[in-house]
Design a protein around this motif. Structure first.
Motif, PDB file in Angstrom:
ATOM      1  N   ILE A 255       0.840  -1.205   0.000  1.00 38.16           N
ATOM      2  CA  ILE A 255       0.000   0.000   0.000  1.00 38.16           C
ATOM      3  C   ILE A 255       0.871   1.250   0.000  1.00 38.16           C
ATOM      4  O   ILE A 255       0.641   2.191  -0.765  1.00 38.16           O
ATOM      5  CB  ILE A 255      -0.961   0.001   1.207  1.00 38.16           C
ATOM      6  N   THR A 256       1.882   1.259   0.854  1.00 34.39           N
ATOM      7  CA  THR A 256       2.769   2.415   0.941  1.00 34.39           C
ATOM      8  C   THR A 256       3.469   2.669  -0.388  1.00 34.39           C
ATOM      9  O   THR A 256       3.570   3.822  -0.842  1.00 34.39           O
ATOM     10  CB  THR A 256       3.802   2.224   2.070  1.00 34.39           C
ATOM     11  N   CYS A 257       3.958   1.632  -1.023  1.00 32.27           N
ATOM     12  CA  CYS A 257       4.619   1.787  -2.329  1.00 32.27           C
ATOM     13  C   CYS A 257       3.661   2.367  -3.365  1.00 32.27           C
ATOM     14  O   CYS A 257       4.039   3.262  -4.128  1.00 32.27           O
ATOM     15  CB  CYS A 257       5.166   0.452  -2.818  1.00 32.27           C
ATOM     16  N   LEU A 258       2.434   1.857  -3.389  1.00 28.97           N
ATOM     17  CA  LEU A 258       1.462   2.396  -4.337  1.00 28.97           C
ATOM     18  C   LEU A 258       1.247   3.888  -4.111  1.00 28.97           C
ATOM     19  O   LEU A 258       1.146   4.668  -5.058  1.00 28.97           O
ATOM     20  CB  LEU A 258       0.115   1.674  -4.216  1.00 28.97           C
ATOM     21  N   MET A 259       1.183   4.291  -2.855  1.00 27.79           N
ATOM     22  CA  MET A 259       0.979   5.702  -2.542  1.00 27.79           C
ATOM     23  C   MET A 259       2.123   6.553  -3.099  1.00 27.79           C
ATOM     24  O   MET A 259       1.892   7.640  -3.630  1.00 27.79           O
ATOM     25  CB  MET A 259       0.829   5.885  -1.031  1.00 27.79           C
ATOM     26  N   PHE A 260       3.342   6.055  -3.012  1.00 25.82           N
ATOM     27  CA  PHE A 260       4.491   6.792  -3.525  1.00 25.82           C
ATOM     28  C   PHE A 260       4.556   6.786  -5.050  1.00 25.82           C
ATOM     29  O   PHE A 260       5.213   7.649  -5.643  1.00 25.82           O
ATOM     30  CB  PHE A 260       5.800   6.250  -2.945  1.00 25.82           C
ATOM     31  N   LEU A 261       3.891   5.839  -5.683  1.00 23.02           N
ATOM     32  CA  LEU A 261       3.900   5.757  -7.145  1.00 23.02           C
ATOM     33  C   LEU A 261       2.823   6.611  -7.811  1.00 23.02           C
ATOM     34  O   LEU A 261       2.810   6.748  -9.032  1.00 23.02           O
ATOM     35  CB  LEU A 261       3.742   4.300  -7.589  1.00 23.02           C
ATOM     36  N   VAL A 262       1.919   7.178  -7.018  1.00 23.95           N
ATOM     37  CA  VAL A 262       0.848   7.987  -7.603  1.00 23.95           C
ATOM     38  C   VAL A 262       1.423   9.298  -8.146  1.00 23.95           C
ATOM     39  O   VAL A 262       2.078  10.053  -7.433  1.00 23.95           O
ATOM     40  CB  VAL A 262      -0.269   8.275  -6.568  1.00 23.95           C
TER      41      VAL A 262
END
Length: 99
Positions: A29-36
């Motif tokens: 989840i954290t990685c996805l947030m940084f990829l937005v």
């Protein structure tokens, strides 16, 4: 990054969401947030991901529910959240009608 790369990446992260390891799910989840980014937001906040975050936001695990809530509030529109709710309700109706 081309759209097909985001599709592939989202599928990998969705697989991580199904893991039993709390740390793996939280990290995904954290990685996805940084990829937005403006270019990736539509792919990252697709209905399956938003639906998953809606379920995680209801978790008894406070770390998971808090992180999912942040994802939903910071990256998803009200319309996306509503669509996930409607999708979940229609899935429940289908499951109950087939019993």
């Amino acid at each position: 990054m081309p759209d097909f790369a985001f599709d592939w990446l989202i599928k990998i992260y969705q697989t991580c969401f199904c893991r039993s390891s709390e740390e793996t799910v939280l990290s995904a989840i954290t990685c996805l947030m940084f990829l937005v980014t403006p270019a990736s937001k539509a792919e990252i906040t697709c209905l399956p991901v938003v639906d998953c975050m809606m379920r995680f936001s209801q978790s008894a695990n406070r770390r998971l529910s808090n992180l999912a809530t942040v994802f939903l509030e910071d990256y998803c529109t009200a319309e996306q959240r509503e669509a996930a709710i409607m999708s979940h309700q229609s899935q429940q109706a289908t499951t109950h009608s087939s019993l």
